[in-house]
Design an enzyme around this catalytic site. Structure first.
Site, mmCIF file in Angstrom:
data_model
loop_
_atom_site.group_PDB
_atom_site.id
_atom_site.type_symbol
_atom_site.label_atom_id
_atom_site.label_comp_id
_atom_site.label_asym_id
_atom_site.label_seq_id
_atom_site.Cartn_x
_atom_site.Cartn_y
_atom_site.Cartn_z
ATOM 1 N N GLY A 357 0.819 -1.200 0.000
ATOM 2 C CA GLY A 357 0.000 0.000 0.000
ATOM 3 C C GLY A 357 0.850 1.247 0.000
ATOM 4 O O GLY A 357 2.086 1.192 0.081
ATOM 5 N N PRO A 358 0.223 2.418 -0.122
ATOM 6 C CA PRO A 358 0.960 3.680 -0.177
ATOM 7 C C PRO A 358 1.711 3.940 1.126
ATOM 8 O O PRO A 358 1.429 3.329 2.158
ATOM 9 C CB PRO A 358 -0.146 4.729 -0.405
ATOM 10 C CG PRO A 358 -1.352 3.947 -0.817
ATOM 11 C CD PRO A 358 -1.226 2.599 -0.225
ATOM 12 N N PRO A 359 2.668 4.885 1.103
ATOM 13 C CA PRO A 359 3.372 5.238 2.339
ATOM 14 C C PRO A 359 2.415 5.874 3.345
ATOM 15 O O PRO A 359 1.454 6.556 2.971
ATOM 16 C CB PRO A 359 4.424 6.247 1.869
ATOM 17 C CG PRO A 359 4.557 6.027 0.396
ATOM 18 C CD PRO A 359 3.222 5.568 -0.078
ATOM 19 N N GLY A 360 2.699 5.651 4.617
ATOM 20 C CA GLY A 360 1.960 6.313 5.668
ATOM 21 C C GLY A 360 0.633 5.698 6.039
ATOM 22 O O GLY A 360 -0.115 6.294 6.817
ATOM 23 N N VAL A 361 0.309 4.498 5.526
ATOM 24 C CA VAL A 361 -0.979 3.891 5.876
ATOM 25 C C VAL A 361 -0.858 2.937 7.065
ATOM 26 O O VAL A 361 -1.837 2.323 7.462
ATOM 27 C CB VAL A 361 -1.583 3.137 4.668
ATOM 28 C CG1 VAL A 361 -1.938 4.102 3.568
ATOM 29 C CG2 VAL A 361 -0.632 2.052 4.158
ATOM 30 N N GLY A 362 0.350 2.785 7.635
ATOM 31 C CA GLY A 362 0.508 1.995 8.858
ATOM 32 C C GLY A 362 1.006 0.587 8.658
ATOM 33 O O GLY A 362 0.741 -0.280 9.488
ATOM 34 N N LYS A 363 1.762 0.333 7.590
ATOM 35 C CA LYS A 363 2.236 -1.038 7.338
ATOM 36 C C LYS A 363 3.236 -1.467 8.410
ATOM 37 O O LYS A 363 3.127 -2.552 8.978
ATOM 38 C CB LYS A 363 2.881 -1.113 5.941
ATOM 39 C CG LYS A 363 1.918 -0.790 4.801
ATOM 40 C CD LYS A 363 2.560 -1.022 3.448
ATOM 41 C CE LYS A 363 3.722 -0.076 3.182
ATOM 42 N NZ LYS A 363 3.302 1.330 3.141
ATOM 43 N N THR A 364 4.225 -0.623 8.695
ATOM 44 C CA THR A 364 5.250 -1.001 9.664
ATOM 45 C C THR A 364 4.683 -1.076 11.077
ATOM 46 O O THR A 364 4.951 -2.027 11.821
ATOM 47 C CB THR A 364 6.410 0.008 9.621
ATOM 48 O OG1 THR A 364 6.938 0.046 8.286
ATOM 49 C CG2 THR A 364 7.516 -0.400 10.580
ATOM 50 N N SER A 675 -5.417 2.777 -18.341
ATOM 51 C CA SER A 675 -6.739 3.067 -17.782
ATOM 52 C C SER A 675 -7.228 4.479 -18.057
ATOM 53 O O SER A 675 -8.334 4.843 -17.642
ATOM 54 C CB SER A 675 -6.726 2.821 -16.264
ATOM 55 O OG SER A 675 -5.803 3.683 -15.637
ATOM 56 N N LYS A 718 -7.994 4.521 -6.577
ATOM 57 C CA LYS A 718 -8.525 5.536 -7.490
ATOM 58 C C LYS A 718 -9.795 6.183 -6.938
ATOM 59 O O LYS A 718 -9.979 7.401 -7.014
ATOM 60 C CB LYS A 718 -8.796 4.920 -8.859
ATOM 61 C CG LYS A 718 -7.532 4.493 -9.597
ATOM 62 C CD LYS A 718 -7.865 3.814 -10.907
ATOM 63 C CE LYS A 718 -6.593 3.400 -11.643
ATOM 64 N NZ LYS A 718 -6.868 2.712 -12.914
#
Length: 787
Positions: A357-364, A675, A718
């Site tokens: 997912g994008p940066p900053g969404v809480g993966k780590t 797209s 999107k």
């Protein structure tokens, strides 16, 4: 009480023996427990009659009859009778002669049989004499090989003059099965009995000789080690008195204890002992000594033992995940499923999860929460920019300064093999070159079928990674090699909606920034309106990283006001933000940009989340050229050409004397992908018809030359980008209808989805303003619109 009846003269009281054979001329102890045997022994003592002892064929039987006994035995008086504890009675019996049972008698409380005594033959000839001397020599050798045997026994054996008595005594002394002893007892022919005794004793002598040799060697080695230990201890005490303590010996002893206590598998333990022996023989002056010591230390400090996991509490795990993260219901459900399976099958293999997912969404931070929820240790390995295979597998010990790879180093830091190991930014691994391919090195690490025998080049031994829970993070999957991606379970993390961002800021970010800036809740207050303004006007990202920075900037302003003593409590509202953060950075420009013909709003996916694209089209007199600007990739250029062809068919204008220019603003950013085909066609259709595209509509979809709208990917990202930009209606391919369920519920409530089968549907929805389905008409037959 004894029986009143008198035994016949040729009758004997019989006592069965389970696993012993009595021989004539031998004084032997006998223990009896059965009631009938105890009664027989007491009657024999009382009447001073000899007792016959017969071997029991099956020693496990408690109740025996005549057919359960051998019918040849030895009789003799009971020399001593001792009553023991727990029902055991001990007899000392002197064997006198062999006998053969003729018949068993009944009517007594013990076994009685009529017997015939077997006469002993003492005749000697040269053959018997030769056998007698050989047996006596063998018996003497056997006695000398036995440990703790008095010397007088050799004299007793040498003093025996009867060949039969010697054969019986030797057979009684040697350790053979009762069946073999019974065979000797039943051999009445003296030469044959001597031959059998010689054969049995020869085998036992050979065994005793080998056993003595092995014992002597073992004792010599033990004595040598004991002597070495004593000398080393004396040397250590002398060095201690002289102030010359040998640090190397202390270090070797410490490493030896650490090896034994490390819990290594047998193969690794043998290898470690061998390397320690090399180090001990090497000495301090060797250049390889320090390297070898470091290697042995690495072996001892790794978590070889499997650590017991605490009991899994699903309710507590759910609470931890809810406390740490807002939303992300699908990811939380997958983690709880993993815990449930682990609870039912503790020995199962851990999955390889990859949060994309994008940066900053809480993966780590999600990985840290998983560690808390599962009760495991947490370690993170950053893979961004790693381009050397040795960073994963380690360097070989032949190189100076060699070390294990990052995986083994993380296991050492964790101190346990039940660890959550996060491989961060796996999509940013460096490309393989002359240093090897780190992505290929990860294949074994992340394969549940192979990682139980992961071999680091530095260690050179197998290490079990099957108990490790691997979690990978990535912004985009396209750069991850296919074989590596195949080993992972991909879990997509889309961006957050504005409402979710406000909730996350209120629950986590504000409190964290209060603590970071030294503020207390009673000193400052950030209103909900201010948070909403920060989210809408100062950030436009999929995650919340920039949002936290903006919140921090606002609270730093408040901290300065409090620190200067200008106020004790400050309230920051939305109206105060322009003075603190500056003018609004983002505004709803969709209506402004699309209010003229020739502009359409497209949707795009990027590694940092979804985004909107403004497709602008214009025409000038010329020679029918197509001009493309905005740093478009090859695929997007092909989509523009396809859209232009469809527009010519739809308008009926070949545009032979008109140049068409398609521009996608933000030309510094490369753009590619199929797209944008629908958006490009609508921009051209709007330009040629002179009617603008609706400002509240955004679209995505690939087009074909037949006018079909083909499915796309990244719908979640999107649609969230459309919501952030103020779009209310999104046109998507009908074949993406199933992906709407992946869009967050809040976004589904605020957005209207229009499904496209053909480009005529897009014209009807976006330009004509009709949202009800109509019969599709082929492009070639559409009415000609006048520009």
């Amino acid at each position: 009480m004894s029986d009143t009846r008198v035994l016949p003269d040729d009758a004997r009281i019989i006592i069965p023996l389970r696993d012993a054979v009595l021989f004539p001329g031998v004084l032997s102890p006998v223990t009896v427990r059965r009631e009938s045997s105890v009664a027989a022994a007491q009657e024999a003592v009382k009447t001073e009659r000899p007792v016959g002892f017969l071997l029991q064929r099956d020693p496990s039987k408690d109740e025996v009859g005549p057919n359960d006994l051998c019918w040849v035995g030895t009789e003799g008086p009971i020399a001593r009778y001792i009553t023991g504890q727990e029902g055991a009675h001990h007899l000392l019996v002197q064997g006198q002669s062999r006998f053969r049972v003729l018949e068993f008698l009944t009517g007594w409380p013990f076994m009685v049989a009529r017997v015939a005594e077997v006469e002993a033959s003492d005749t000697q000839d040269s053959q018997i004499e030769a056998r007698f001397l050989q047996l006596k020599e063998q018996a003497t050798d056997a006695i000398t090989l036995l440990p703790n045997v008095p010397d007088e026994l050799i004299g007793v054996v040498r003093g025996i003059e009867s060949p039969g008595l010697l054969a019986d005594m030797v057979t009684h002394m040697i350790d053979i099965k009762p069946e073999q002893k019974q065979d000797i007892l039943e051999t009445f022919d003296l030469p044959t009995r001597l031959d059998k005794s010689i054969e049995l004793l020869a085998g036992r002598v050979e065994v005793l000789r080998l056993s003595k040799e092995i014992g002597d060697r073992t004792r010599a080695q033990f004595d040598e080690r004991q002597r070495e230990t004593v000398l080393r201890e004396q040397l250590r005490q002398i060095q201690k008195e002289l102030g010359e303590v040998d640090d190397s010996a202390v270090e070797i002893a410490r490493l030896k204890d650490a090896i034994e206590a490390s819990g290594m598998p047998d193969e690794v333990l043998s290898h470690a002992r061998k390397e320690l022996g090399r180090l001990q023989r090497m000495g301090e002056t060797s250049g390889e000594s320090a390297m070898l010591r470091t290697y042995v230390e690495w072996l001892t400090e790794l978590p070889w033992k499997q650590t017991l996991q605490p009991p899994i509490d699903l309710a507590e795990a759910r609470k931890v995940l809810d406390d740490d993260h807002f939303g992300l219901d699908k990811i939380k459900r997958r983690i709880l499923e993993y815990l449930a399976v682990r609870k039912l099958n503790p020995q199962g293999r851990s999955p390889i999860l990859c949060f994309a997912g994008p940066p900053g969404v809480g993966k780590t931070s999600l990985g840290q929460s998983i560690a808390r929820a599962t009760g495991r240790a947490f370690q993170r390995v950053a893979l961004g920019g790693v381009h050397d295979e040795a960073e994963i597998r380690g360097h070989r010990r032949t190189y100076l300064g060699a070390l294990p790879g990052n995986i083994i180093q993380a296991m050492r830091r964790a101190g346990t093999n039940n660890v959550v190991l996060m491989l961060d930014e796996i999509d940013k691994l460096g490309a393989g070159g002359f240093h090897g391919d780190p992505g290929s090195a990860l294949l074994e690490v992340l394969d549940p079928e192979q990682n139980h025998k992961f071999r680091d080049n530095y260690l050179g031994v197998d290490f079990d990674l099957s108990h490790v829970m691997f979690i990978c993070t990535a912004n985009m999957l396209d750069t991850i090699p296919g074989p590596l991606r195949d080993r992972m379970e991909i879990i997509q993390l889309p961006g957050y909606t504005e409402e979710e961002k406000i909730q996350i800021a209120r629950r986590y970010l504000v409190a964290r920034q209060f603590e970071a800036n030294g503020l207390k809740p009673e000193q400052a207050e950030l209103t909900d309106a201010a948070l909403s303004s920060i989210v809408a006007d100062y950030t436009r990202e999929a995650g919340v990283r920039q949002l936290e920075r903006e919140v921090g900037a606002v609270l730093r302003h408040a901290a300065m006001q409090v620190a200067e003593g200008k106020t004790e409590h400050i309230v920051i509202d939305a109206a105060d933000l322009p003075d603190i953060l500056g003018a609004h950075r983002f505004e709803n420009e969709v209506a402004l940009r699309t209010s003229v013909p020739g502009v359409a709003t497209g949707l795009a996916w990027t590694p940092v989340g979804g985004d909107i694209l403004f497709i602008e089209a214009s025409k000038t007199p010329g020679g029918g050229r197509l001009i493309l600007t905005g740093q478009l990739g090859d695929v997007m250029k092909e989509s523009a050409q396809t859209a232009l062809t469809l527009a010519k068919i739809w308008s009926g204008d070949a545009l032979e004397k008109t140049d068409v220019h398609i521009h996608v603003p933000a030309g510094a950013t490369p753009k590619d992908g199929p797209s944008a085909g629908v958006a490009m066609f609508l921009a051209l259709a709007s330009l040629l018809s002179g009617r603008p595209v609706r400002s509240d509509v955004a679209m995505t979809g690939e087009v074909s030359l037949r006018g079909l709208v083909l499915p796309i990917g990244g719908l979640k990202e999107k649609t969230l980008a459309a919501l952030r930009a103020g779009i209310t209606t999104v046109m998507i391919p009908r074949r993406n209808e199933k992906d709407i369920d992946d869009v967050p519920a809040e976004a589904r409530q605020k957005l209207k989805f229009l499904l496209l089968d053909r480009i005529e549907d897009a014209i009807r929805y976006a330009i004509d303003g009709q949202e009800t389905p109509a019969a599709a008409t082929p492009v070639a037959a559409a009415p000609v619109a006048q520009a």
